[in-house]
Design a protein around this motif. Structure first.
Motif, mmCIF file in Angstrom:
data_model
loop_
_atom_site.group_PDB
_atom_site.id
_atom_site.type_symbol
_atom_site.label_atom_id
_atom_site.label_comp_id
_atom_site.label_asym_id
_atom_site.label_seq_id
_atom_site.Cartn_x
_atom_site.Cartn_y
_atom_site.Cartn_z
ATOM 1 N N SER B 4 0.831 -1.210 0.000
ATOM 2 C CA SER B 4 0.000 0.000 0.000
ATOM 3 C C SER B 4 0.865 1.260 0.000
ATOM 4 N N GLU B 5 1.953 1.207 0.764
ATOM 5 C CA GLU B 5 2.871 2.353 0.815
ATOM 6 C C GLU B 5 3.495 2.597 -0.564
ATOM 7 N N LEU B 7 2.398 1.617 -3.449
ATOM 8 C CA LEU B 7 1.369 2.046 -4.397
ATOM 9 C C LEU B 7 1.082 3.544 -4.248
ATOM 10 N N SER B 8 0.963 3.978 -2.999
ATOM 11 C CA SER B 8 0.646 5.394 -2.790
ATOM 12 C C SER B 8 1.795 6.279 -3.277
ATOM 13 N N ARG B 9 3.028 5.820 -3.048
ATOM 14 C CA ARG B 9 4.172 6.621 -3.509
ATOM 15 C C ARG B 9 4.207 6.698 -5.031
ATOM 16 N N LEU B 11 1.723 6.365 -7.038
ATOM 17 C CA LEU B 11 0.592 7.209 -7.455
ATOM 18 C C LEU B 11 0.949 8.688 -7.382
ATOM 19 N N ILE B 12 1.508 9.067 -6.253
ATOM 20 C CA ILE B 12 1.821 10.489 -6.059
ATOM 21 C C ILE B 12 2.904 10.937 -7.036
ATOM 22 N N MET B 13 3.946 10.114 -7.160
ATOM 23 C CA MET B 13 5.063 10.530 -8.014
ATOM 24 C C MET B 13 4.665 10.614 -9.496
ATOM 25 N N GLY B 15 1.699 10.793 -10.773
ATOM 26 C CA GLY B 15 0.675 11.834 -10.945
ATOM 27 C C GLY B 15 1.305 13.218 -10.981
ATOM 28 N N THR B 16 2.247 13.454 -10.076
ATOM 29 C CA THR B 16 2.900 14.763 -10.022
ATOM 30 C C THR B 16 3.671 15.019 -11.320
ATOM 31 N N THR B 19 1.221 15.737 -14.004
ATOM 32 C CA THR B 19 0.583 17.055 -13.819
ATOM 33 C C THR B 19 1.519 18.161 -14.274
ATOM 34 N N ILE B 20 2.811 17.964 -14.053
ATOM 35 C CA ILE B 20 3.760 18.994 -14.490
ATOM 36 C C ILE B 20 4.114 18.799 -15.966
ATOM 37 N N PRO B 23 1.072 19.399 -19.175
ATOM 38 C CA PRO B 23 0.810 20.782 -19.608
ATOM 39 C C PRO B 23 2.043 21.449 -20.205
ATOM 40 N N LEU B 24 3.228 21.169 -19.627
ATOM 41 C CA LEU B 24 4.445 21.782 -20.162
ATOM 42 C C LEU B 24 4.699 21.332 -21.596
ATOM 43 N N PHE B 26 2.449 20.373 -23.826
ATOM 44 C CA PHE B 26 1.534 21.049 -24.752
ATOM 45 C C PHE B 26 1.833 22.542 -24.858
#
Lengths: 443, 329
Positions: B4-5, B7-9, B11-13, B15-16, B19-20, B23-24, B26
């Motif tokens: 679970s740990e 997976l969450s890491r 996901l966050i990494m 995703g981040t 997210t950065i 858009p950059l 495009f």
């Protein structure tokens, strides 16, 4: 009204105890936050078409001040993504219990700053630059990034969520107004906490982290500093933590006599009025002065802003509540009676925000489809024409909020005056006066 | 590490990063031409490269107020460039050369400084010879004072002039070469020999000027004037356009600061209802002023934007502030 324990429902309780739902919201918020920073920095410099301005200062602000704070108190703090990376650093984990030995400096926050004065300052710093901040995407991007990295940096030096608790410009007033919210996290039985060994709610355990807000839940009497992070709900071995629905403004029945909180009330009340004048008023010179940061007109504006908040409003209030007595007693009464300004300030902000949120809400749809202003049309709403919404209910809604706030404040003033053993009429008169000014400014 | 740990890491990494990164990605692939008020930088970029015959696709956006994009000497409708929105334009150039693009919305006192160039490369199938402007051929000093010493007492009427002209031999004045080269006052002097009164001479001149244009040309001139000149010179030609006060103030300030060329030197716009000034100026002189601009006065150079024909239409229209003759609606 008796309290109703929400966590009495097993489904609600288990959902809240489970880390995944909260983490999922955290993550979505984190991505939104990072995207807002990015949009501010690289997106169009036209505020009304930039995701950072539209989603932070219109959408988020509307949800925060019209829904989250009045109804859920620190509900926003429960899902705010700012502390997430810092806590990951601090704990060395996202979900797993922290290692026994701290990874970083893990210092205690300096005693002299263990109050909300720094939050008062950080809020005012933003407030003085707000005309530029609220309209300029890159400035918004920089401020959001600065808060993000400040929280992260502080997590490596100080223990727990020191940024949230002592520095966040938003956290201060959320805390103040959360006292009025109909929701609270409290212990069920004092004796259990007193007898509890190890106090895992504060110190952490295998089931969760010690209170990130540096609060011992056993001693909670008001919402101000409980961030609703739900850790204690997870760590309490005796199932002694409850989330209750209660009547509005329950915490205000026991006024705190802290000067930092009293001035927070003045800062919020005063800035709502000044904002109403600057952002919604018809005075072009005032708008220019507020916008042209660094010019002599702006320095005059800043001096007047601070003068109104720190001198004019508190002095008038002091005149209303003063009696011949020693200074310590006077300070205590001043702070106690200023509790009456909390519901008034909240409703001032609701009334002020209603106006600019309803005016600008149509930007949300356009910005959703083209968040960076690059000519996209993701959801087909990029060309939605700007149109103020629900204009017919605006004035009645604002009047209702202001008059409701006044009545609410008068009731609070009566209770606070009883506590301070002093007549409530002067405080009510002060509230009436400020409400009339606000009514004039808004309508 | 627990799943679970981990997976969450992840996901966050991821995703981040997405997210950065997305858009950059495009953002770097969407080259926009940004329009800003001239004081804040004008067009960016302000030099665009193109090839003859190859469609040039431009995405325009405004960073402040509503602007508009048009290319000089090209048959195209100006398109609005709105704040935060993107407007796409596709242009195809038939001839190589340097084209001027400009803003056609009155976006501020320095609105006319919002210009850029499109450098169109390639070879020309039919190169046009460069023609020398008439004011140069005639040796006119367009910066010298040219006031008419005598002006009419009331507005000359082309209709009255036409009736008078029926009995006169004015053939020497009716050809276009004469019209272009002479100011109304010069013709007034040449009419000395006739036995007309001063007012009648001016009426005849009004008629001569009218006969060198058409109502349709005047209407075209009026349209161009409203779009490009009225912001400063005023809708009725009186030098009182919306920016006139700003220009006069800026002019005074730049004179006082002695900053010279670093300041935007400007002055109050010319009043076309001023008979002395207008009746002393011939079409070639006015054409020269429009073509070249009034150096050091704030009057822009229009030679790269208007065609010869458009300038002639404008010149003809300018005289309508002096002479009474009909302009087609």
């Amino acid at each position: 009204m008796a309290k109703f324990e929400l966590t009495g429902n097993p489904f609600i309780k288990n959902t809240l105890k489970n880390r995944w739902p909260q983490l999922a919201v955290f993550i979505v918020m984190l991505f939104g936050y990072i995207f807002a920073i990015l949009a501010g920095l690289v997106g169009t410099s036209v505020g009304s078409r930039n995701f950072s301005i539209v989603f932070v200062w219109i959408a988020w602000w509307a949800i925060l001040i019209l829904v989250a704070v009045p109804f859920f108190g620190r509900g926003w703090c429960a899902v705010c993504p700012i502390p997430l990376p810092g806590e990951w650093l601090q704990r060395g984990a996202v979900l797993a219990p922290p290692e026994k030995k701290p990874r970083w400096l893990n210092r205690r926050w300096p005693k002299v700053f263990r109050n909300i004065w720094l939050q008062n300052v950080s809020f005012l710093l933003l407030a003085l630059f707000s005309s530029v901040l609220l309209t300029t995407p890159d400035i918004t991007g920089i401020v959001l990034a600065a808060m993000f990295f400040a929280a992260m940096g502080l997590s490596t030096v100080y223990e727990r969520r020191s940024f949230c608790r002592y520095l966040c410009p938003v956290g201060g007033f959320i805390g103040l107004y959360s006292q009025t919210a109909p929701i609270e996290l409290r212990i069920k039985d004092k004796q259990i906490c007193a007898a509890c060994k190890g106090k895992p709610c504060y110190n952490g355990s295998a089931s969760g982290y010690g209170c990130p807000w540096d609060v011992f839940p056993g001693g909670l009497t008001k919402n101000s500093y409980c961030g609703l992070c739900l850790e204690c709900l997870r760590t309490c071995p005796y199932d002694n933590i409850a989330i209750n629905v209660r009547h509005f403004s329950a915490d205000l029945a026991r006024p705190s006599a802290r000067m930092d909180e009293a001035f927070k009330a003045f800062i919020m009340l005063g800035s709502a009025m000044i904002y109403a004048g600057v952002l919604l008023g018809p005075w072009g010179t005032l708008k220019d002065a507020a916008y042209n940061v660094g010019t002599s007109a702006w320095f005059v504006y800043a001096a007047v802003f601070l003068g109104i908040i720190f001198v004019l409003m508190p002095s008038l209030f002091a005149l209303c509540v003063s009696r011949f007595e020693n200074f310590t007693l006077f300070k205590k009464r001043f702070a106690t009676l200023s509790t009456a300004l909390i519901p008034l300030g909240l409703m001032f902000w609701v009334a002020f925000s209603l106006s600019f949120v309803l005016t600008n809400a149509s930007y949300i749809l356009a910005s959703l489809s083209d968040p960076l202003g690059l000519g996209w049309n993701l959801f087909g709403t990029a060309n939605v024409v700007w149109q103020p919404m629900l204009t017919s209910i605006l004035a009645p809604g604002q009047t209702l909020a202001l008059v409701g706030g006044l009545i609410w404040s008068a009731r609070t003033a009566q209770k606070a005056a009883n506590e301070a053993r002093t007549p409530s009429i002067p405080v009510i008169a002060y509230c009436c006066m400020t409400t009339l000014v606000m009514l004039w400014l808004l309508l | 590490m627990k799943r679970s740990e981990l997976l969450s890491r992840i996901l966050i990494m991821t995703g981040t990063l997405l997210t950065i990164g997305a858009p950059l990605f495009f953002w770097t692939r969407t080259p926009l031409i940004h329009a800003r008020m001239a004081e804040n930088g004008g067009w960016n970029p302000d030099v665009i490269q193109a090839e003859v015959g190859k469609p040039l696709r431009l995405s325009l956006t405004s960073d402040d107020v509503v602007h508009s994009f048009a290319v000089g000497q090209m048959d195209m409708e100006a398109v609005d460039v709105e704040p935060g929105k993107v407007t796409d334009v596709t242009l195809t150039f038939d001839e190589p050369g340097t084209y001027t693009f400009y803003c056609t919305r009155w976006c501020g006192p320095n609105h006319w400084r919002m210009r850029g160039t499109i450098e169109v490369g390639g070879s020309s199938s039919d190169p046009e010879p460069v023609s020398v402007p008439l004011y140069v051929t005639l040796g006119l000093d367009i910066d010298a004072p040219h006031d008419a010493p005598v002006v009419p007492g009331s507005q000359p009427s082309a209709a009255r002039g036409e009736r008078l002209a029926a009995n006169l031999d004015i053939s020497q004045f009716t050809n276009s070469a004469s019209y272009l080269a002479n100011s109304p006052y010069q013709v007034f002097e040449d009419l000395e020999k006739t036995n007309l009164s001063d007012a009648e001479k001016w009426d005849v001149i009004a008629y001569l000027w009218q006969s060198n244009t058409t109502p349709a040309t005047l209407a075209k001139g009026r349209e161009l004037y409203a779009q490009n000149c009225a912001a400063c010179h005023g809708e009725n030609g009186a030098g009182d356009g919306v920016f006139a006060d700003d220009l006069a103030k800026a002019g005074e300030a730049s004179m006082q600061s002695m900053a010279g060329a670093t300041d935007m030197s400007m002055q109050a716009p010319v009043d076309f209802t001023d008979s002395k000034r207008m009746l002393g100026a011939g079409p070639a002189l006015l054409q020269g002023k429009i073509l070249r601009g009034g150096m050091g006065t704030g009057m822009p150079m229009w030679g790269s934007i208007f065609t010869e024909e458009q300038i002639q239409a404008l010149v003809a229209y300018l005289y309508s502030f002096q002479f009474e003759y009909p302009v087609a609606e």
